[in-house]
Design a protein around this motif. Structure first.
Motif, PDB file in Angstrom:
ATOM      1  N   VAL A 145      12.637  -6.138  10.453  1.00 37.12           N
ATOM      2  CA  VAL A 145      12.275  -4.755  10.201  1.00 37.12           C
ATOM      3  C   VAL A 145      12.599  -3.974  11.476  1.00 37.12           C
ATOM      4  O   VAL A 145      12.180  -4.366  12.568  1.00 37.12           O
ATOM      5  N   TYR A 288      -1.987  -6.865   5.787  1.00 39.63           N
ATOM      6  CA  TYR A 288      -1.766  -7.939   4.821  1.00 39.63           C
ATOM      7  C   TYR A 288      -2.631  -9.149   5.134  1.00 39.63           C
ATOM      8  O   TYR A 288      -3.206  -9.763   4.226  1.00 39.63           O
ATOM      9  N   TYR A 364       2.344 -12.734   8.212  1.00 39.79           N
ATOM     10  CA  TYR A 364       3.184 -11.832   7.433  1.00 39.79           C
ATOM     11  C   TYR A 364       4.463 -11.605   8.219  1.00 39.79           C
ATOM     12  O   TYR A 364       4.431 -11.060   9.322  1.00 39.79           O
ATOM     13  N   ALA A 368      12.755  -8.730   6.815  1.00 36.20           N
ATOM     14  CA  ALA A 368      12.763  -8.177   5.464  1.00 36.20           C
ATOM     15  C   ALA A 368      12.868  -9.296   4.427  1.00 36.20           C
ATOM     16  O   ALA A 368      12.207  -9.262   3.379  1.00 36.20           O
ATOM     17  N   GLN A 371       9.561 -11.065   3.867  1.00 35.95           N
ATOM     18  CA  GLN A 371       8.581 -10.303   3.096  1.00 35.95           C
ATOM     19  C   GLN A 371       8.841 -10.382   1.590  1.00 35.95           C
ATOM     20  O   GLN A 371       7.977  -9.989   0.806  1.00 35.95           O
ATOM     21  N   GLN A 372      10.008 -10.872   1.214  1.00 37.23           N
ATOM     22  CA  GLN A 372      10.333 -11.030  -0.207  1.00 37.23           C
ATOM     23  C   GLN A 372      10.185 -12.474  -0.681  1.00 37.23           C
ATOM     24  O   GLN A 372      10.597 -12.807  -1.794  1.00 37.23           O
ATOM     25  N   SER A 377       5.300 -12.806  -2.991  1.00 36.83           N
ATOM     26  CA  SER A 377       5.484 -11.956  -4.182  1.00 36.83           C
ATOM     27  C   SER A 377       4.988 -12.671  -5.427  1.00 36.83           C
ATOM     28  O   SER A 377       5.772 -13.143  -6.257  1.00 36.83           O
ATOM     29  N   SER A 389       2.173  -7.705  -2.572  1.00 41.66           N
ATOM     30  CA  SER A 389       3.234  -7.760  -1.562  1.00 41.66           C
ATOM     31  C   SER A 389       3.991  -6.447  -1.431  1.00 41.66           C
ATOM     32  O   SER A 389       4.383  -6.049  -0.330  1.00 41.66           O
ATOM     33  N   GLY A 390       4.205  -5.758  -2.559  1.00 39.99           N
ATOM     34  CA  GLY A 390       4.958  -4.516  -2.516  1.00 39.99           C
ATOM     35  C   GLY A 390       4.273  -3.440  -1.693  1.00 39.99           C
ATOM     36  O   GLY A 390       4.936  -2.628  -1.029  1.00 39.99           O
ATOM     37  N   SER A 393       5.058  -4.460   2.007  1.00 40.22           N
ATOM     38  CA  SER A 393       6.469  -4.337   2.394  1.00 40.22           C
ATOM     39  C   SER A 393       6.868  -2.870   2.495  1.00 40.22           C
ATOM     40  O   SER A 393       7.635  -2.475   3.386  1.00 40.22           O
ATOM     41  N   GLU A 394       6.321  -2.030   1.615  1.00 40.67           N
ATOM     42  CA  GLU A 394       6.585  -0.600   1.710  1.00 40.67           C
ATOM     43  C   GLU A 394       5.943  -0.029   2.974  1.00 40.67           C
ATOM     44  O   GLU A 394       6.540   0.801   3.671  1.00 40.67           O
ATOM     45  N   ALA A 396       5.364  -1.647   5.742  1.00 40.92           N
ATOM     46  CA  ALA A 396       6.141  -2.107   6.892  1.00 40.92           C
ATOM     47  C   ALA A 396       7.361  -1.233   7.129  1.00 40.92           C
ATOM     48  O   ALA A 396       7.753  -0.983   8.271  1.00 40.92           O
TER      49      ALA A 396
END
Length: 455
Positions: A145, A288, A364, A368, A371-372, A377, A389-390, A393-394, A396
């Motif tokens: 990130v 998280y 966490y 990127a 995070q997926q 997820s 998770s979304g 991640s948003e 972040a």
């Protein structure tokens, strides 16, 4: 998870001060981490990153539970580069000062877990190896990130002083069952949060607690609002604990305390966990990593929680703050820097390693791709089957990358903490605490011969 910093003793050496200017921003007047000054580039230490002939054994210090199991994966695949796991207390509880002493004595570990807000202190003391010339390190930049890479490079084009490991983008955990029963929608702004708090108070609960010790949590909201506590121009530091954004956050929570909408209570205490479980406290604005802690410590509330985006200071925005997170740094006294850099890069960017870090340590990822991961997820029964998770991640992706740390964070945290504790007892208020901590921070910088703007 909880960031702290050990203040180091810094001499009035121009080259070191130039390093400081890179550590928390640009060499220009903006104090931005997005660019670098001429002095800081000139002072960057040369790389010592060359392969060692023959097998080597590295020492890695970390306090993350279960990280030894991740190291086992590496050791099984790399018989010529073995890593010995060393553990102990986190942050200022002995670890960082021991590192500083070990660097001088030549017996520090090769690698160490260091929190983002501590890197500038290590840099000031020339305690970090520049990894920019280590093969494989610059190549992983795009996996992370972007703002985390800014944190470890200090905005320099020719400096990489650690590898990001984990982060703490903030969301809002809330008791969905209680909100629904009270007819309250999850607040999207801090003003809506205040209005919800008044309804919750009438229901006999509190929307949140306020812990004097959670200065990092408080600072995460200032980060979200676009505030800064430190900036630097040339070799001069500016301290701004009383800036507009800091005053905004302090005034907000002072109102919550004055109106008894937030309950003074220590985070992590048995009393606090019970309050989350029984419904005395309805939300926790937290990263998280909090999700597993709630599940472990408030098990009777399983299925009653949900997660939403962190409330906004301005309606319609998507800004997020960050609370916590660490890096893997190669200390300047490392005997095998090339091999150490190779391990640090694998540990924090390889998908197998990231999965193991999350599974065993609950971290966490700062990448990127991490995070997926499927492990993140997925629906969580504790949160009513929600895939949280979304949300994170948003968050972040919406953390302001241009956030600098100061060189005396331990002292600053401590003084703010003491002031907050006094405010809770009715001795002054939160804004007063920030003003007092600003004065003591400036005094601390001057006592270490660090130039302060206007001083």
């Amino acid at each position: 998870m909880k960031p702290w910093i050990r203040r180091g003793v810094v001499g009035a050496v121009t080259a070191i001060l130039a390093l400081a200017s890179a550590a928390c921003g640009s060499g220009g007047s903006t104090g931005s981490t997005g660019s670098t000054g001429e002095a800081s580039q000139a002072a960057a230490p040369p790389s010592k990153c060359a392969p060692t002939e023959g097998p080597v054994t590295l020492e890695y210090y970390s306090w993350v539970p279960g990280i030894d199991k991740v190291i086992d994966i590496w050791n099984a695949k790399n018989p010529d580069i073995q890593v010995k796991f060393v553990t102990g207390p986190a942050g200022p509880d002995g670890a960082y000062q021991n590192f500083f002493n070990g660097i001088k004595a030549g017996n520090a570990p090769d690698l160490a877990q260091i929190e983002y807000d501590s890197l500038s202190s290590f840099r000031l003391q020339d305690g970090l190896l520049n990894l920019a010339d280590c093969a494989g390190v610059p190549e992983v930049k795009d996996k992370f990130v972007p703002w985390t890479w800014q944190q470890v490079t200090f905005g320099e084009s020719d400096g990489i002083y650690a590898i990001p490991q984990d982060i703490g983008p903030i969301g809002m955990y809330y008791r969905a069952d209680l909100f629904e029963k009270a007819g309250i929608k999850p607040p999207t702004t801090w003003e809506e949060y205040y209005e919800a708090a008044k309804v919750i108070s009438k229901e006999g609960g509190h929307i949140h607690h306020f812990a004097s010790g959670d200065v990092n949590w408080f600072l995460g909201q200032i980060w979200q609002a676009g505030g800064r506590w430190f900036s630097v121009s040339g070799d001069q530091w500016t301290v701004s604990l009383t800036g507009a954004e800091s005053q905004q956050v302090a005034t907000y929570w002072q109102r919550m305390l004055n109106e008894k909408l937030a309950r003074p209570m220590a985070t992590w205490s048995d009393e606090w966990w019970k309050a989350l479980e029984t419904g005395d406290i309805w939300t926790w604005v937290s990263p998280y990593w909090a999700n597993a802690l709630i599940a472990q410590n408030a098990p009777k509330s399983a299925g009653k929680w949900a997660v939403a985006t962190m409330p906004q200071w301005t309606a319609g925005q998507k800004a997020a703050g960050n609370w916590g997170g660490s890096t893997t740094a190669v200390l300047s006294s490392a005997k095998h820097p090339f091999e150490a850099a190779k391990f640090a890069t694998w540990l924090n960017s390889d998908l197998e390693a990231l999965q193991a870090l999350n599974e065993n340590g609950g971290l966490y990822p700062a990448t990127a791709e991490g995070q997926q991961m499927p492990a993140l997820s997925k629906p969580l029964d504790f949160y009513g089957g929600q895939d949280i998770s979304g949300i994170f991640s948003e968050a972040a992706a919406n953390v302001d990358p241009d956030f600098p740390w100061g060189p005396t964070m331990t002292q600053t945290y401590s003084d703010v903490r003491d002031g907050f504790a006094a405010a809770i007892e009715g001795k002054g208020n939160l804004a007063d605490a920030l003003g007092s901590a600003q004065r003591s921070t400036i005094d601390a910088l001057k006592s270490q011969s660090i130039p302060v703007a206007g001083g």
